[in-house]
Enzyme design. Structure first.
Site, short mmCIF file in Angstrom:
data_model
loop_
_atom_site.label_atom_id
_atom_site.label_comp_id
_atom_site.label_asym_id
_atom_site.label_seq_id
_atom_site.Cartn_x
_atom_site.Cartn_y
_atom_site.Cartn_z
N ILE A 129 62.62 54.77 -14.76
CA ILE A 129 62.09 54.49 -16.10
C ILE A 129 62.91 53.41 -16.79
O ILE A 129 62.38 52.54 -17.48
CB ILE A 129 62.10 55.78 -16.95
N GLU A 130 64.22 53.46 -16.62
CA GLU A 130 65.10 52.54 -17.31
C GLU A 130 65.03 51.12 -16.75
O GLU A 130 64.90 50.14 -17.49
CB GLU A 130 66.56 53.04 -17.22
#
Length: 427
Positions: A129-130
């Site tokens: 996600i990051e």
């Protein structure tokens, strides 16, 4: 195939009223539509319930993704923000191919560290996600590395950041700090993982204020009911969506062997590798070193493919410990001190003492000190019309990622007149 088609149809039917942009990029949370719908409570599944679905223990499966899948405990969600992201993933079927390639040498280590701490296995998907598992990623807020740690958080959790080394881009240092931080946030938010993960993204103060404002107004304090920055409102749903894709097997996650891919070997305090191409691949696993192959300013260890460990042991016996063509000597002059010399060569006093095996800060006129040749091999380049990071990198025979790391660039956009620092290897 029929099962997958039905699952996709179910997701699409739930998201048919939403407008998803065709050019939506992986991290463009701001382009997702904002929806004001009453949130659905999201209880966590017990580990006992999850474990009963799988006859083989997680450690015994052949694929790390499946090891994660068997331990997912966050309940699935039908909230529109989650389904919007599920829909995006389904429209980009090749996305997980890229993710698995990047995660291949990293994921087993991350999963193992999370399991050691007894944390939710879903946290292993946060680097997806990051940063899409990009260890050299930078953000416009100066967050860096796989886990997108800011300088303040990184230093608070003991990460070293200096001109030679940035531990935020080191797999081991950054993972330890990120999991320490998440553990703290989980406790700070009374065991609510969605609140903790939101705070990881936007800061605990904002989440605490949002919770308190809802409480005073008599509203739900469920994550989906909180008034948070737009990026954060979509951050947690992205993680939930990724876990649902894996848990419900809505799309393939290319297999990653469920076995160690890397090993950690000891390293002298000050090391500069030679130009042997056999070791160039180490740069990809040790991105914390800003001026590879100068392994200075960081921890006394090196990450490498596990099948190279024995070869490294033989090579390490002959690492240069005395001045060579990779080192230079400096003769102490009147008025010199270790702090003055260190500042002139962009080193710390502790590094200078380590290179020269000095036990005190006392030096004398005429004394010869050892310094890395790369310490003063830097060049300032002014961006001209028509330049791009790729062209500049090719001109100086460096990588685009290193240009970004040296200059803390969060994207590839350049402005005419901007000055870039470029570190050149010794001839």
């Amino acid at each position: 195939m029929l099962k997958r088609s039905l699952l996709i149809a179910w997701v699409l039917s739930l998201t048919a009223c939403q407008s998803t942009q065709d050019d939506l990029t992986v991290h463009s949370q701001n382009s997702l539509p904002e929806l004001h719908i009453e949130p659905t409570p999201l209880p966590e599944l017990s580990k006992e319930t999850v474990a009963s679905e799988f006859p083989i223990a997680p450690m015994q499966v052949e694929d790390v993704w499946q090891r994660i899948r068997q331990q997912i405990s966050f309940a699935p969600s039908s909230h529109p923000r989650v389904l919007t992201r599920v829909n995006w993933y389904l429209q980009h079927p090749n996305y997980m191919d890229t993710i698995s390639q990047r995660a291949d040498p990293l994921l087993y280590y991350i999963v193992t560290e999370i399991e050691k701490r007894g944390l939710p296995i879903e946290l292993a998907l946060m680097p997806l996600i990051e940063t899409d598992f990009d260890m050299q990623a930078y953000s416009h807020k100066h967050a860096s590395g796989l886990w997108q740690l800011t300088p303040l958080i990184a230093k608070h959790y003991g990460i070293e950041i200096n001109p030679w080394y940035d531990g935020r881009q080191d797999l081991i240092d950054s993972t330890n700090a990120a999991l320490d931080f998440l553990t703290y946030l989980h406790k700070r938010f009374d065991g609510n993982w969605y609140h903790a993960i939101a705070a990881y993204n936007t800061g605990e103060g904002r989440v605490l204020r949002a919770i308190e404002n809802n409480r005073k107004a008599g509203k739900s304090t469920d994550f989906f009911a909180l008034k948070l920055p737009r990026q954060t409102r979509h951050y947690v749903p992205k993680l939930i969506a990724a876990t649902q894709l894996l848990k419900q097997q809505l799309m393939p996650f290319p297999a990653i062997a469920n076995q160690p891919a890397i090993s950690v070997v000891s390293l002298p305090a000050a090391t500069i590798l030679d130009r042997d191409p056999n070791w160039s691949m180490l740069a990809k696993l040790n991105t914390g070193y800003a001026r590879f192959p100068a392994l200075l300013g960081g921890p006394n260890r090196l990450i490498m493919p596990i099948d190279k460990t024995e070869e490294w042991a033989a090579y390490a016996q002959n690492l240069p410990t005395m001045p060579s063509n990779q080192w230079q000597t400096y003769t102490v002059r009147r008025g010199d001190s270790l702090s003055v010399i260190a500042a002139n060569y962009e080193l710390s006093v502790s590094q200078l003492k380590s290179f020269n095996q000095l036990r005190s800060d006392t030096i004398r006129i005429g004394q010869r000190l050892v310094l890395p040749v790369l310490a003063d091999q830097h060049y300032t380049y002014t961006v001209k019309s028509g330049d791009s990071l790729w062209r500049i990198a090719k001109q100086f025979n460096v990588s685009v990622n290193k240009l970004k790391q040296w200059n803390e660039l969060s994207n590839s956009t350049l402005q005419i007149g901007k000055q870039l620092t470029i570190f050149l290897a010794a001839p």
